[in-house]
Motif scaffolding. Structure first.
Motif, short mmCIF file in Angstrom:
data_model
loop_
_atom_site.label_atom_id
_atom_site.label_comp_id
_atom_site.label_asym_id
_atom_site.label_seq_id
_atom_site.Cartn_x
_atom_site.Cartn_y
_atom_site.Cartn_z
N GLU A 26 -11.15 -71.52 -29.29
CA GLU A 26 -10.75 -72.73 -28.56
C GLU A 26 -10.31 -73.83 -29.51
OE1 GLU A 26 -14.01 -73.74 -25.98
OE2 GLU A 26 -13.64 -71.95 -24.74
N THR A 27 -11.04 -73.94 -30.62
CA THR A 27 -10.67 -74.95 -31.62
C THR A 27 -9.25 -74.70 -32.14
OG1 THR A 27 -12.98 -74.98 -32.29
CG2 THR A 27 -11.41 -76.06 -33.77
N LYS B 3 -6.67 -75.72 -29.65
CA LYS B 3 -6.50 -77.17 -29.63
C LYS B 3 -5.65 -77.61 -30.82
CE LYS B 3 -10.73 -78.49 -27.36
NZ LYS B 3 -12.14 -78.55 -27.81
N TRP B 4 -5.96 -77.02 -31.95
CA TRP B 4 -5.22 -77.34 -33.16
C TRP B 4 -3.75 -76.99 -32.97
CZ3 TRP B 4 -2.06 -75.28 -36.81
CH2 TRP B 4 -1.96 -75.98 -38.01
N LEU C 131 -12.44 -77.10 -40.64
CA LEU C 131 -13.86 -77.09 -40.27
C LEU C 131 -14.74 -77.35 -41.48
CD1 LEU C 131 -14.18 -74.09 -37.77
CD2 LEU C 131 -14.43 -76.53 -37.26
N LEU D 200 -19.85 -71.91 -35.08
CA LEU D 200 -19.23 -72.18 -33.78
C LEU D 200 -19.31 -70.99 -32.84
CD1 LEU D 200 -15.89 -74.07 -34.52
CD2 LEU D 200 -17.98 -74.99 -33.53
N PHE E 240 -14.60 -71.09 -31.58
CA PHE E 240 -13.68 -71.15 -32.71
C PHE E 240 -12.24 -70.95 -32.23
CE2 PHE E 240 -11.46 -68.99 -36.28
CZ PHE E 240 -11.42 -70.06 -37.16
N ARG F 194 -16.91 -71.10 -39.01
CA ARG F 194 -16.57 -70.49 -37.72
C ARG F 194 -17.77 -69.73 -37.16
NH1 ARG F 194 -14.33 -64.70 -38.55
NH2 ARG F 194 -14.24 -64.52 -40.81
N VAL G 2 -7.43 -73.57 -40.09
CA VAL G 2 -8.43 -74.22 -39.23
C VAL G 2 -9.83 -74.11 -39.84
CG1 VAL G 2 -9.46 -74.22 -36.94
CG2 VAL G 2 -7.00 -73.85 -37.20
#
Length: 912
Positions: free
Chosen positions: A111-112, A115-116, A94, A104, A109, A101, A90
């Motif tokens: 949360e990202t 989602k991923w 980014l 963010l 981060f 990160r 991830v």
RNA sequence: GGGAACAUAGCUCAGCUGGGAGAGCGGCGCCCUUACAAGGCGUAGGUCACAGGUUCGAUCCCUGUUGUUCCCACCA
């Protein structure tokens, strides 16, 4: 049913049916015995590679087999959050957007990544479906979902309370790139070319080092206590070059007198051995690098330089001062980060550790117990583990016996955050199951959760029980723990298997997490090289499935899964097993056609009503029952194939039981191709054509044996067997829409083995083969149908079959006429002699050549046996039965020799 | 440095407690025989890495050598 086998026609359709019908489901409680496997959870970042394919296939074979055997079978699926690996992926994403990160922040981060994960995390489990895997998907778990996170926290707190987890300042492996501590296992020794720098360290002391920059952190010079060269210097102080710090010369037996100059610079802050020396001698430990790999304030003039830059400058400065004596090329091995391959740095750091010794002792004894037990006895217990192949036992013990405490904390954001809160006021650490808002010691509300997360393997170490609801005492846990088998690659024996054993035993009252461990081999390319993207030799399992079908791939992997060996995957082999599926497919079409199911050249399903013969003959009984009742009255050929089926069933079951899955595969392969297709189907043509009274019986046998074979093969090749099964006639016990995967796995029936039939048909086969060979070697035109006579009593019953399969015009008992005829050829089979009128058929010189070759073989055989028997040592010491057998063999050969000499004489006469 | 595994037919591999070596693919020859040419039938090909030892007898057990691979440890 299509004329040829095309897996793409039905594989995904069947899978959807199985899954949506709930066939993969296991019951939490059941009166049936339980069988369970925890799937080694693949990384959420992952895509299916051949290693997964192998493991998935082997586990699915076992699971499908046990399910058909009537077990309440659970195959527990899920995925692993894979801390470093996922975070790296991830972060790389980014970076494409030029973000980090840190920009963010931790919360955003994470949360990202979630989602991923939602987007990509399902890829690999979808791919497993293509292979036909049958885990209970409804129970799918993720190592960071709520339940499992709760389990992780419970374990951490419990072990902390038991004083088995502690926080300490220790030398650990640090990756400057990943910015985190690593466990010993995550450091991979790698051969690198480097230099050996010889430094005039102090007057009279030359020191050789590969890492001159670490002298910034030296706190002693060590020599061997019995090294006369340095005895006088021990206890004195010397100055560290460039730095000027005064450090002691100490004596320690660790130092090797023979190596280099026999003097060693000691850098406790950046070397594990030096750290040990430092502890023994109470030396100061100076860290000279920061977490990013730059020289820190302890490095004086070198502040801010990277490790490499510092090395360069230190060497240059030493040279300037005339202290650099020489530089040698030096190949040595350097620890490298498993994930990013950057050289790791031993660093002094505050980390969380798990004590390993107490766990290891129990883990050793569980395997020791298992080693002495048979597989059957092992099943009955829950405190013993057997590792197969057993050669891994020694490796396992060695590792366990030399184990060091496990650094479980990681300076990452993605993972289970450690449930410990630091008080800003009194520095007390509160470890708790629930979130902490007040310091447990001073009551201050200025508390902050430890920012570290746990090593990924900490949570996966709980996998066999956390997925079953632990720490709650759930019905599933009661039913399925200990799990039956852990099937995985040997490369994670220590990372994962060993830790599951340690955790499992400790947290489940001494009950093992699994009773057996099966370690499978590594899948390599066809040249034996490791598959990797950079080498470009990766074969994508999905491409294989698309081109050859999942069954062919599964059969290949199973057939090659001999214990302990590497698997060299070759497409030729997979193609060969695709033709095997095709063979099975076509044999089934033959059977269905003979059952009267032909429509426009295509075979369609036979409805019960159309299948009058079976219904009429069996009187509505299930085939299995009818076959058993009628067996003694059946034709020898039918008794023979049923007997062969029983032998095959026994062998397949044995292979599965002992985890010799390649044996099971090979038994199935040869039964289908050789016994069933090459012989039985050919025999059946003669039976159906010339034995009207045997037609119904033969149809039933064709069908019954096919059905049993499909069931035997189903765990290995589920798709093609299920598809064929759907075309078989409906009848008592078989309704429309029944699934083969839920059928009962065949059990061998001793009453269905007829030794006489086995022997009789072997005699016929041998005769047929001899006749065919004769035809082939003498170039008798394939279309020619010679008239043949025979002598001998053993082939009498098989006349019709021998005639048909050897393509003869007629086969009758020799009356003496043909035998006397000078143009008659003689064929010596083991149990009969055949006579063929050769005039006009045969090139006699070719026949003579063949006969002479055969004769020399017989002569060689005689010599061999005679030599054996002439030795008194043999006749006196070998088992009498064996000696007797050899004597009989000799007599047989001598008769053969007499016969063949006669034939040769006759043939020679013909040529003249 | 310590330990382990492997070395069998041209290729990939079986060979499960020692009793005259097997399969698949590939090769060669013949055959489109209505289940299957993704097939059938036949056939060639191996001092089971090398050297010793144990045994009446060794591919199999023991020792050593050579070669390949892996694991552990890391003498700076």
């Amino acid at each position: 049913m299509h004329k040829s086998y095309d897996p793409n026609q039905f594989e995904s359709r069947l899978y959807q049916w199985w899954e949506s019908a709930g066939f993969f489901r296991a019951a939490d409680t059941s009166s049936k015995p339980a069988f369970s496997i925890a799937l080694p959870p693949p990384n959420v970042t992952g895509v299916l590679h051949n290693g997964h394919a192998l493991g998935t296939t082997l586990q699915d074979v076992l699971v499908r087999w046990k399910r058909m055997k009537g077990y309440n079978t659970l195959w527990m699926p899920g995925t692993d959050h894979a801390g470093i690996a996922t975070q790296m992926v991830v972060e790389r994403e980014l970076a494409k957007e030029k973000k980090s990160r840190h920009e963010l922040g931790r919360k955003a981060f994470i949360e990202t990544i979630w989602k991923w994960k939602e987007k990509h995390g399902a890829i690999i489990v979808q791919q497993m479906r293509k292979l036909g895997a049958s885990p209970d998907w409804e129970r799918e778990r993720f190592t960071m979902d709520e339940g499992l996170s709760k389990a992780v926290r419970e374990v951490f707190v419990r072990l902390y309370e038991e004083n088995l987890i502690y926080r300490g300042l220790r030398l650990i492996n640090w990756c400057h790139r990943c910015q985190t501590a690593l466990s010993d296992l995550e450091v991979v020794p790698t051969d690198k070319k480097g230099h050996f720098y010889h430094i005039q360290y102090a007057p009279g002391i030359v020191i050789a080092t590969t890492r001159p920059e670490t002298l910034l952190g030296d706190t002693a010079v060590a020599v061997h206590p019995e090294d006369d060269r340095y005895t006088k210097m021990v206890g004195k102080k010397v100055k560290v070059p460039l730095v000027g710090r005064l450090i002691p010369v100490i004596a320690d037996a660790y130092v090797d007198k023979e190596f280099g100059s026999g003097a060693l610079k000691v850098t406790p802050g950046h070397d594990f051995n030096d750290y040990e020396i430092g502890v023994r001698h109470n030396l100061a430990t100076i860290s000279v690098f920061d977490t990013k790999g730059k020289v820190n304030e302890n490095g004086g003039a070198y502040l801010g330089l990277s490790v490499a830059e510092a090395r360069e400058k230190v060497v240059a400065d030493l040279k300037d001062q005339g202290l650099l004596i020489k530089v040698e090329e030096h190949a040595h091995s350097v620890g490298v980060c498993q994930r990013c391959e950057r050289v790791v740095e031993p660093m002094l750091s505050h980390q969380w550790f798990m004590k390993m010794k107490p766990f290891a002792e129990k883990a050793i004894s569980a395997v020791k117990k298992g080693e002495s037990l048979s597989l059957q006895d092992l099943e009955k217990r829950d405190d013993a583990i057997k590792i197969l192949p057993e050669t891994w036992h020694a490796t396992y013990y060695h590792w366990m016996e030399n184990i060091r405490d496990w650094c479980v904390s990681r300076q990452l954001w993605w993972g289970h955050q450690i449930p410990a809160w630091h008080c800003k006021k009194c520095a007390h650490i509160t470890v708790s199951r629930s979130d902490v808002t007040q310091c447990g010691q001073c009551g201050s509300s200025e508390v902050e959760q430890d920012s570290d997360v746990l090593d990924t393997w900490f949570s996966s170490g709980l996998w066999p029980f956390s997925t079953l609801g632990w720490p709650e005492k759930t019905p599933a846990l009661k039913t399925f723990y200990p799990t039956s088998v852990m099937e995985t690659g040997f490369d994670i024996l220590f990372f994962w298997v060993a830790r599951m054993i340690m955790m499992g035993l400790h947290l489940n009252d001494g009950k093992v997490p699994f009773k057996r461990v099966y370690l499978h081999a590594m899948v390599r390319d066809e040249k034996g090289q490791k598959m990797s993207k950079t080498k470009g030799n990766v074969i994508d399992p999905l491409d294989i499935i698309r081109d050859y079908g999942a069954d062919a791939f599964r059969f290949t992997l199973t057939a090659m899964a001999g214990q302990g060996r590497d698997i060299k995957l070759s497409l030729d082999r997979i193609e060969g097993y695709k033709t095997f599926c095709n063979k099975l497919w076509n044999a089934s079409r033959y059977v269905l056609m003979r059952l009267g199911a032909v429509q426009d050249g295509d075979v369609s399903r036979v409805e019960a009503a159309d299948f009058a013969t079976v219904a009429g003959v069996t009187g509505g009984k299930p085939l299995t029952d009818w076959v058993q009742e009628s067996f003694s009255k059946m034709h020898p050929v039918n008794r023979w194939i049923l007997s062969r089926l029983q032998h095959t069933t026994i062998a397949v079951e044995k292979g599965l039981e002992e985890y010799r899955l390649n044996d099971a595969a090979s038994e199935i392969y040869h039964f289908v191709w050789n016994d069933y297709c090459d012989w039985y189907i050919e025999f059946s043509k003669e039976l159906l054509a010339s034995h009207p009274e045997r037609v119904a019986e033969t149809q039933i046998c064709l069908l019954h044996v096919l059905e049993q074979t499909l069931a035997l093969a189903h765990p290995l090749i589920p798709f093609v067997t299920e598809e064929i099964y759907s075309y078989l006639p409906l009848r008592t016990g078989v309704k429309k829409g029944d699934a083969l995967m839920l059928k009962t796995f065949p059990t061998a029936v001793a009453a269905l083995i007829d030794e006489t039939a086995l022997r009789d048909i072997a005699v016929w086969q041998e005769a047929i083969t001899a006749l065919r060979a004769f035809r082939g070697e003498n170039n008798i035109p394939p279309k020619a149908r010679p008239a043949v006579t025979f002598e001998g009593n053993e082939v009498e019953k098989g006349i019709g079959f021998i005639r048909a399969l050897a393509q003869l015009d007629s086969l009758t008992r020799e009356t003496g006429a043909l035998k006397k005829n000078p143009t008659t050829g003689q064929i010596l089979a083991k149990h009969a002699t055949f006579f063929v009128q050769l005039e006009g058929l045969v090139d006699f010189s070719g026949e003579l050549k063949r006969l002479e070759k055969e004769r020399s073989q017989i002569v060689a055989d005689i010599e061999f046996v005679q030599q054996k028997l002439s030795k008194e040592s043999f006749t006196a010491k070998a088992p009498p039965a064996l000696v007797q057998k050899e004597r009989e063999k000799l007599l047989g050969y001598q008769t053969q020799l007499e016969n063949i000499d006669l034939t040769i004489k006759k043939t020679k006469a013909l040529i003249k």
